[in-house]
Motif scaffolding. Structure first.
Motif, PDB file in Angstrom:
ATOM      1  N   ALA A 183     -13.556  -0.566 -11.122  1.00  0.00           N
ATOM      2  CA  ALA A 183     -14.068  -1.409 -10.039  1.00  0.00           C
ATOM      3  C   ALA A 183     -15.232  -2.248 -10.588  1.00  0.00           C
ATOM      4  O   ALA A 183     -16.088  -1.727 -11.317  1.00  0.00           O
ATOM      5  CB  ALA A 183     -14.545  -0.536  -8.896  1.00  0.00           C
ATOM      6  N   GLN A 235     -14.748  -6.265  -6.909  1.00  0.00           N
ATOM      7  CA  GLN A 235     -13.299  -6.110  -7.070  1.00  0.00           C
ATOM      8  C   GLN A 235     -12.989  -4.617  -7.114  1.00  0.00           C
ATOM      9  O   GLN A 235     -13.597  -3.874  -7.884  1.00  0.00           O
ATOM     10  CB  GLN A 235     -12.842  -6.775  -8.370  1.00  0.00           C
ATOM     11  CG  GLN A 235     -11.352  -6.784  -8.570  1.00  0.00           C
ATOM     12  CD  GLN A 235     -10.981  -7.453  -9.890  1.00  0.00           C
ATOM     13  OE1 GLN A 235     -11.456  -7.035 -10.944  1.00  0.00           O
ATOM     14  NE2 GLN A 235     -10.156  -8.475  -9.821  1.00  0.00           N
ATOM     15  N   LYS A 236     -12.050  -4.188  -6.256  1.00  0.00           N
ATOM     16  CA  LYS A 236     -11.684  -2.769  -6.214  1.00  0.00           C
ATOM     17  C   LYS A 236     -11.048  -2.355  -7.533  1.00  0.00           C
ATOM     18  O   LYS A 236     -10.389  -3.147  -8.206  1.00  0.00           O
ATOM     19  CB  LYS A 236     -10.693  -2.506  -5.086  1.00  0.00           C
ATOM     20  CG  LYS A 236     -11.256  -2.734  -3.709  1.00  0.00           C
ATOM     21  CD  LYS A 236     -10.177  -2.548  -2.670  1.00  0.00           C
ATOM     22  CE  LYS A 236     -10.700  -2.928  -1.302  1.00  0.00           C
ATOM     23  NZ  LYS A 236      -9.624  -2.871  -0.298  1.00  0.00           N
ATOM     24  N   VAL A 286       0.841  -1.203   0.000  1.00  0.00           N
ATOM     25  CA  VAL A 286       0.000   0.000   0.000  1.00  0.00           C
ATOM     26  C   VAL A 286       0.882   1.262   0.000  1.00  0.00           C
ATOM     27  O   VAL A 286       0.596   2.229  -0.720  1.00  0.00           O
ATOM     28  CB  VAL A 286      -0.987  -0.012   1.193  1.00  0.00           C
ATOM     29  CG1 VAL A 286      -1.656   1.331   1.379  1.00  0.00           C
ATOM     30  CG2 VAL A 286      -2.024  -1.112   1.018  1.00  0.00           C
ATOM     31  N   TYR A 340      -8.615   0.698  -9.615  1.00  0.00           N
ATOM     32  CA  TYR A 340      -7.415   1.488  -9.328  1.00  0.00           C
ATOM     33  C   TYR A 340      -7.247   2.583 -10.361  1.00  0.00           C
ATOM     34  O   TYR A 340      -7.559   2.390 -11.536  1.00  0.00           O
ATOM     35  CB  TYR A 340      -6.160   0.591  -9.316  1.00  0.00           C
ATOM     36  CG  TYR A 340      -6.140  -0.323  -8.125  1.00  0.00           C
ATOM     37  CD1 TYR A 340      -5.565   0.090  -6.923  1.00  0.00           C
ATOM     38  CD2 TYR A 340      -6.710  -1.582  -8.181  1.00  0.00           C
ATOM     39  CE1 TYR A 340      -5.568  -0.737  -5.814  1.00  0.00           C
ATOM     40  CE2 TYR A 340      -6.722  -2.413  -7.078  1.00  0.00           C
ATOM     41  CZ  TYR A 340      -6.140  -1.983  -5.894  1.00  0.00           C
ATOM     42  OH  TYR A 340      -6.148  -2.790  -4.790  1.00  0.00           O
ATOM     43  N   SER A 345     -12.901   2.214  -4.303  1.00  0.00           N
ATOM     44  CA  SER A 345     -13.876   1.331  -3.678  1.00  0.00           C
ATOM     45  C   SER A 345     -15.160   2.139  -3.530  1.00  0.00           C
ATOM     46  O   SER A 345     -15.369   2.823  -2.525  1.00  0.00           O
ATOM     47  CB  SER A 345     -13.365   0.845  -2.323  1.00  0.00           C
ATOM     48  OG  SER A 345     -14.260  -0.095  -1.779  1.00  0.00           O
ATOM     49  N   ASN A 402      -3.945   4.690  -6.758  1.00  0.00           N
ATOM     50  CA  ASN A 402      -4.985   4.814  -5.740  1.00  0.00           C
ATOM     51  C   ASN A 402      -6.095   3.797  -5.951  1.00  0.00           C
ATOM     52  O   ASN A 402      -6.475   3.491  -7.073  1.00  0.00           O
ATOM     53  CB  ASN A 402      -5.567   6.234  -5.756  1.00  0.00           C
ATOM     54  CG  ASN A 402      -4.508   7.266  -5.454  1.00  0.00           C
ATOM     55  OD1 ASN A 402      -3.753   7.127  -4.510  1.00  0.00           O
ATOM     56  ND2 ASN A 402      -4.437   8.293  -6.277  1.00  0.00           N
ATOM     57  N   GLU A 403      -6.645   3.361  -4.836  1.00  0.00           N
ATOM     58  CA  GLU A 403      -7.726   2.388  -4.806  1.00  0.00           C
ATOM     59  C   GLU A 403      -9.067   3.079  -5.054  1.00  0.00           C
ATOM     60  O   GLU A 403      -9.293   4.180  -4.572  1.00  0.00           O
ATOM     61  CB  GLU A 403      -7.724   1.781  -3.395  1.00  0.00           C
ATOM     62  CG  GLU A 403      -8.276   0.417  -3.284  1.00  0.00           C
ATOM     63  CD  GLU A 403      -8.075  -0.110  -1.869  1.00  0.00           C
ATOM     64  OE1 GLU A 403      -8.940   0.193  -1.010  1.00  0.00           O
ATOM     65  OE2 GLU A 403      -7.079  -0.807  -1.636  1.00  0.00           O
ATOM     66  N   PHE A 440       2.193   1.771  -3.429  1.00  0.00           N
ATOM     67  CA  PHE A 440       1.124   2.313  -4.280  1.00  0.00           C
ATOM     68  C   PHE A 440       0.969   3.812  -4.048  1.00  0.00           C
ATOM     69  O   PHE A 440       0.873   4.593  -4.987  1.00  0.00           O
ATOM     70  CB  PHE A 440      -0.199   1.608  -4.002  1.00  0.00           C
ATOM     71  CG  PHE A 440      -0.339   0.245  -4.636  1.00  0.00           C
ATOM     72  CD1 PHE A 440       0.712  -0.383  -5.296  1.00  0.00           C
ATOM     73  CD2 PHE A 440      -1.542  -0.430  -4.551  1.00  0.00           C
ATOM     74  CE1 PHE A 440       0.563  -1.629  -5.865  1.00  0.00           C
ATOM     75  CE2 PHE A 440      -1.696  -1.680  -5.135  1.00  0.00           C
ATOM     76  CZ  PHE A 440      -0.646  -2.281  -5.790  1.00  0.00           C
TER      77      PHE A 440
END
Length: 188
Positions: free
Chosen positions: A180, A167-168, A124, A170, A136, A133-134, A127
C-alpha cells in the motif's frame, strides 16, 4: 585295579577299541561333507549372478528415480502455466459485464454508476475466491513489509502511523502482491 575290571583304562590311546559301526558312519560323512561344498568356480558364478541381479535392480531403481523427477518437473511446469486459470475464469465475468455496459447505446449517469458498482462487486468476489485481499492500513502502525511510505506529514497521531492511504495494497495468500502507498505521521 586289574585289567579285567576296566579294560579301557589300561590300554594305550592307540589301542582303544573302536566300534566298527561308528567308524563306518563317520568316514562317509566326512567324504559327503567335502562333496557337498560347492567348488570355488560354482561359488564365483553364483556371486556373479547375484551381483548382476543387484546391478539390474539398481539400474531399474535409478531409471525409476529419473522418471519420477522428470514427471515432477512436468507437473511443476504445468502448475506454473495453468495456475492462473481459475482466477482468469472468474475475471471473464467481469470483462463480460464491462463490455455489456459499453454496448448500451443510451446511458444515464445512474445506470452507468449502478453497472460499474455491480461490476466492482463481481471483481471483489473474484478476488475473495482466489485469496487476493485488500490492504488498506489507515490508522495502523507503519509496516515496511506491507506498506510503502511516500512521505511523512505532521499529524496528531503517533509517529510512524499511517495517516493517508494513497493506493491500496494487496496480498495473495498472506504474501504481499503490491504494498500500500501511504503517508506516515512524523514524530513530534
Amino acid at each position: 585295579m586289574s585289567n579285567t575290571e576296566n579294560p579301557q583304562e589300561t590300554l594305550p590311546a592307540s589301542e582303544t577299541p573302536v566300534d566298527p559301526g561308528v567308524e563306518a558312519a563317520t568316514a562317509p560323512a566326512a567324504e559327503d561333507h567335502t562333496d557337498k561344498l560347492p567348488s570355488i568356480e560354482e561359488q564365483f558364478r553364483e556371486l556373479e549372478l547375484q551381483a548382476a541381479e543387484h546391478h539390474d535392480a539398481w539400474l531399474r531403481a535409478k531409471a525409476e528415480g529419473e522418471n519420477i523427477r522428470r514427471r515432477a518437473q512436468e507437473d511443476i511446469s504445468k502448475a506454473h502455466k495453468f495456475a492462473v486459470e481459475r482466477f482468469a475464469g472468474e475475471l471473464l465475468a467481469v470483462k463480460d459485464s464491462l463490455e455489456a455496459a459499453l454496448a448500451v447505446p443510451e446511458q444515464t449517469v445512474e445506470s452507468f454508476k449502478s453497472g460499474v458498482e455491480l461490476t466492482l462487486k463481481q471483481l471483489v468476489a473474484a478476488f475473495e475466491k482466489n485469496a487476493l485481499n485488500e490492504v488498506s492500513p489507515a490508522g495502523e502502525k507503519f509496516d515496511p513489509h506491507k506498506h510503502q511510505a511516500i512521505g511523512m506529514v505532521d499529524s496528531e497521531q503517533e509517529p510512524n502511523t499511517v495517516v493517508t492511504v494513497l493506493q491500496k495494497g494487496y496480498t495473495i495468500a498472506d504474501r504481499v502482491l503490491r504494498p500500500a502507498l501511504v503517508m506516515v505521521a512524523k514524530g513530534k
